[in-house]
Write a protein that holds these residues in place. Structure first.
Motif: not given
Length: 324
Positions: A45-53
């Protein structure tokens, strides 16, 4: 949640968020890794990595803590495997060591040669780096042992044991003015350009402390991590070299004059360290004792029980370390 998913996020974080490079190192597919990371994030329920595209840009605050815990879990899994291997085949496995060029080139060859003869089924891997990188590799479980002089004290989760003391020497070309002095002094040394180790390498801090204590500022014109590189530039006349005494080969370096500097600089201590909680297999303990005979299995077991640096120092306070 699967162990495979935890390994994927750990490896991606340690491959600079490069999923393609991670896939190559793990012999799997990039889409497969990306899919498993997404499944893990959905479950948590959480992101481990932030993303751009489609690109990973950074580790999230939650991801940092998750990856740290994942690393601890993976190390415990590895310890379980090591325990099983020790009982199924005590002379087969892997041993990874991180160390500096000086240790790899001058202190370890005889030890490693004898070790490989005794344990031909143990794959031995050596990593070289800065003292800080070496300590980090041991602290995060990338390697089993760190062998270095500097930086190990920065990592409180390492069990560090002294192996030997070593002194420095000054190397100069034939007919150099320093070679004609009746006694080498720091004042005389400070008058000449100096070629020596990069700060943080091979006891460099002791060198800087000695000059500072006498109110002198050395003219360091060139630094390197490799003693052989330092000797090359001494031969070219760039300056006088200051290196570990063990790094001078009596045959290969006959063209250089070696001046004892043990009275000018405090001796340094090379240590071997491993992460607390590491399961030490029989051949690992044998390697430690080959490298430093006073580090018997019993003494290592005592070191593991020490809770802090003060207790470790007390444990080894009565040990007369060999000096080189």
């Amino acid at each position: 949640m699967k162990l495979q998913q935890l390994r994927y996020i750990w490896e991606v974080a340690h491959h600079d968020l490069n999923v393609s490079a991670t896939a190559q190192s793990l012999y799997t597919s990039q889409p497969g890794i990306s899919k498993q990371i997404r499944l893990l994030e959905d479950e948590l329920g959480v992101e481990v990595f932030a993303r751009s595209g489609k690109h990973l840009t950074r580790v999230t605050p939650a991801g940092e803590r998750i990856i740290t815990t994942a690393g601890e879990i993976l190390r415990k899994v590895e310890s379980i495997k090591q325990i099983a291997q020790e009982f199924s085949n005590e002379k087969k496995g892997t041993l990874s060591i991180a160390t500096t060029h000086t240790q790899a080139r001058y202190a370890l060859p005889d030890v490693i040669s004898a070790f490989i003869k005794q344990y031909p089924e143990v794959a031995l891997h050596m990593h070289q780096g800065t003292p800080t990188q070496i300590a980090e590799m041991a602290a995060d479980g990338t390697v089993d042992f760190a062998i270095a002089t500097e930086a190990l004290e920065q990592f409180g989760d390492l069990v560090m044991m002294p192996c030997y003391r070593w002194n420095r020497c000054v190397i100069v070309p034939q007919n150099h003015p320093l070679a004609r002095l009746p006694k080498l002094t720091l004042e005389a040394l400070a008058e000449h350009p100096i070629v020596t180790y990069v700060f943080g390498f091979t006891g460099r801090s002791k060198l800087d402390e000695a000059f500072a204590h006498h109110g002198l500022e050395p003219k360091v014109v060139f630094t390197a991590a490799d003693a052989d590189v330092i000797k090359t530039y001494v031969r070219l006349g760039l300056g006088v070299g200051i290196v570990a005494r063990m790094a001078v080969d009596p045959v290969l370096d006959q063209d250089l004059v070696v001046l004892d500097a043990s009275e000018l600089f405090e001796s340094s201590v090379t240590k071997i360290g491993f992460r607390r909680g590491t399961f030490l297999r029989g051949f690992m303990l044998d390697f430690i004792e080959r490298f430093a005979p006073h580090l018997s299995r019993e003494r290592v077991a005592e070191a593991v029980q020490c809770r802090n640096k003060a207790e470790l120092d007390e444990l080894f306070s009565d040990v007369q370390l060999p000096t080189y």
